[in-house]
Design an enzyme around this catalytic site. Structure first.
Site, PDB file in Angstrom:
ATOM      1  N   CYS A  42       5.234   1.395 -10.208  1.00 54.50           N
ATOM      2  CA  CYS A  42       5.999   0.156 -10.040  1.00 54.50           C
ATOM      3  C   CYS A  42       7.194   0.078 -10.995  1.00 54.50           C
ATOM      4  O   CYS A  42       8.100   0.903 -10.917  1.00 54.50           O
ATOM      5  CB  CYS A  42       5.076  -1.040 -10.171  1.00 54.50           C
ATOM      6  SG  CYS A  42       5.725  -2.528  -9.368  1.00 54.50           S
TER       7      CYS A  42
ATOM      8  N   HIS B  96       0.753  -0.118  -5.149  1.00 54.91           N
ATOM      9  CA  HIS B  96      -0.366  -0.203  -6.095  1.00 54.91           C
ATOM     10  C   HIS B  96      -1.667   0.222  -5.414  1.00 54.91           C
ATOM     11  O   HIS B  96      -2.538  -0.620  -5.147  1.00 54.91           O
ATOM     12  CB  HIS B  96      -0.504  -1.629  -6.631  1.00 54.91           C
ATOM     13  CG  HIS B  96       0.600  -2.065  -7.521  1.00 54.91           C
ATOM     14  ND1 HIS B  96       0.632  -1.767  -8.864  1.00 54.91           N
ATOM     15  CD2 HIS B  96       1.734  -2.764  -7.252  1.00 54.91           C
ATOM     16  CE1 HIS B  96       1.736  -2.285  -9.403  1.00 54.91           C
ATOM     17  NE2 HIS B  96       2.420  -2.873  -8.448  1.00 54.91           N
TER      18      HIS B  96
ATOM     19  N   GLU C  95      -4.123   1.442  -6.710  1.00 52.31           N
ATOM     20  CA  GLU C  95      -5.249   1.193  -7.610  1.00 52.31           C
ATOM     21  C   GLU C  95      -5.817  -0.214  -7.493  1.00 52.31           C
ATOM     22  O   GLU C  95      -6.893  -0.511  -8.041  1.00 52.31           O
ATOM     23  CB  GLU C  95      -4.818   1.446  -9.059  1.00 52.31           C
ATOM     24  CG  GLU C  95      -3.976   0.351  -9.696  1.00 52.31           C
ATOM     25  CD  GLU C  95      -2.506   0.385  -9.310  1.00 52.31           C
ATOM     26  OE1 GLU C  95      -1.751  -0.482  -9.783  1.00 52.31           O
ATOM     27  OE2 GLU C  95      -2.100   1.281  -8.531  1.00 52.31           O
TER      28      GLU C  95
END
Length: 329
Positions: free
Chosen positions: A142, A234, A236
């Site tokens: 990011c 993202h 994760e």
């Protein structure tokens, strides 16, 4: 084989074993030492740590993976966060004494209009320079991805007219590589206000690995002395992270912060849940006060149709990355 994590407490469940405090070990045959430079703000620090530890544990398979925790010392931190990090995290300056195989660097909370004006800019660029010559590969997540390409090639990110927020279908550009073996229907959470132009990346030698028709570039790479992998999304995230982010921002609006309610995460909720959203938002706009919070549906997280939808893809992506690091080290 369990993932060994330096300083991560037992609440992670699937993680067994704790790296003892003290000096960072050098490279050892048969094991991978992975650094996590966790720069997320205090409220998200522990969740981010847990998310990456869980993901690496699921992806490690037979590999002996040890995770080491770092953070930029220049980031503003509250007393509670500093206390929780004590003895578990090292400053990024300790990377220079580490012998890590690979690194993951998260984003940070923006504090200035320009990335180069952030109080942590110099420290973050030192991490970029160190990682280029001291890791097999580094993942930039990011804001860290945006900062790295700005430092390396002068590519500036651009502000989006509206937050890119939701669960987006992404398509690998080529077979194999980091997405080899990933389940079909790849979806990745995105949550960002800024974007990078594909033309700018390609003109500087970056290779696009995955993209979305709605969200734009998802993953891209460039080979220096180290393979740098950049993620605008993202993978994760926990299944309910986007839900919790919407809930946080909606509460902030009712408390008088911001001009409007946050956008609903795209492609994330089912029709029933979106109907409950509409009812809540109608009341919130009519009566902008914390009294309207009573209308916020409490059971959304139990009705997420995309629950864990991206977890298998994320695990396979990181399994491929760990395999690449193990093969090249």
């Amino acid at each position: 084989m369990p993932l060994m994590v330096q300083g991560v407490d037992a609440c992670l469940g699937t993680i067994e074993g704790v790296e003892p405090p003290g000096s960072i070990p050098g490279r050892r045959p048969g094991r991978l030492d992975i650094g996590l430079v966790n720069n997320m703000p205090d409220v998200a620090l522990k969740a981010t740590e847990r998310q990456f530890a869980r993901l690496l544990a699921a992806a490690s398979g037979p590999l002996d993976v040890h995770l080491h925790l770092f953070s930029l010392g220049e980031l503003p931190r509250g007393d509670a966060a500093r206390s929780a990090m004590a003895g578990r995290y090292r400053g990024s300056d300790a990377l220079e004494r580490a012998r890590l195989d690979a690194l993951i660097v998260t984003g940070a909370e923006p504090l200035a209009p320009s990335l180069a004006d952030e109080p942590y800019w110099d420290a973050l660029t030192r991490v970029v320079d160190w990682a280029e010559h001291n890791t097999v590969s580094t993942i930039w997540s990011c804001l860290a991805a945006h900062a790295a390409v700005l430092h390396l090639d002068g590519i500036a990110r651009r502000k989006l007219p509206r937050k890119r927020f939701g669960l987006f279908e992404c398509v690998p550009v080529a077979d194999g590589g980091l997405f080899a073996g990933a389940p079909s229907g790849l979806r990745v959470p995105h949550s960002r206000w800024n974007d990078l132009a594909e033309g700018d990346l390609r003109s500087h030698g970056y290779r696009i690995a995955s993209r979305s028709m709605e969200a734009g570039i998802d993953c891209f790479t460039k080979q220096w002395a180290s393979l740098f992998v950049f993620l605008q999304g993202h993978p994760e995230y926990d299944a309910d992270t986007l839900f919790r982010e919407y809930r946080r921002d909606a509460h902030r609006f009712l408390a008088g912060h911001g001009d409007d309610l946050p956008a609903l995460p795209s492609g994330y909720f089912d029709a029933r849940t979106e109907g409950a959203v509409a009812d809540f938002e109608a009341r919130a706009r009519k009566e902008r006060s914390l009294a309207s919070w009573d209308a916020f549906p409490r059971d959304w997280a139990c009705r997420l149709p995309m629950l864990n939808l991206w977890q298998a893809s994320a695990t396979q992506f990181y399994r491929n990355w760990l395999g690449l690091v193990a093969a090249d080290r």
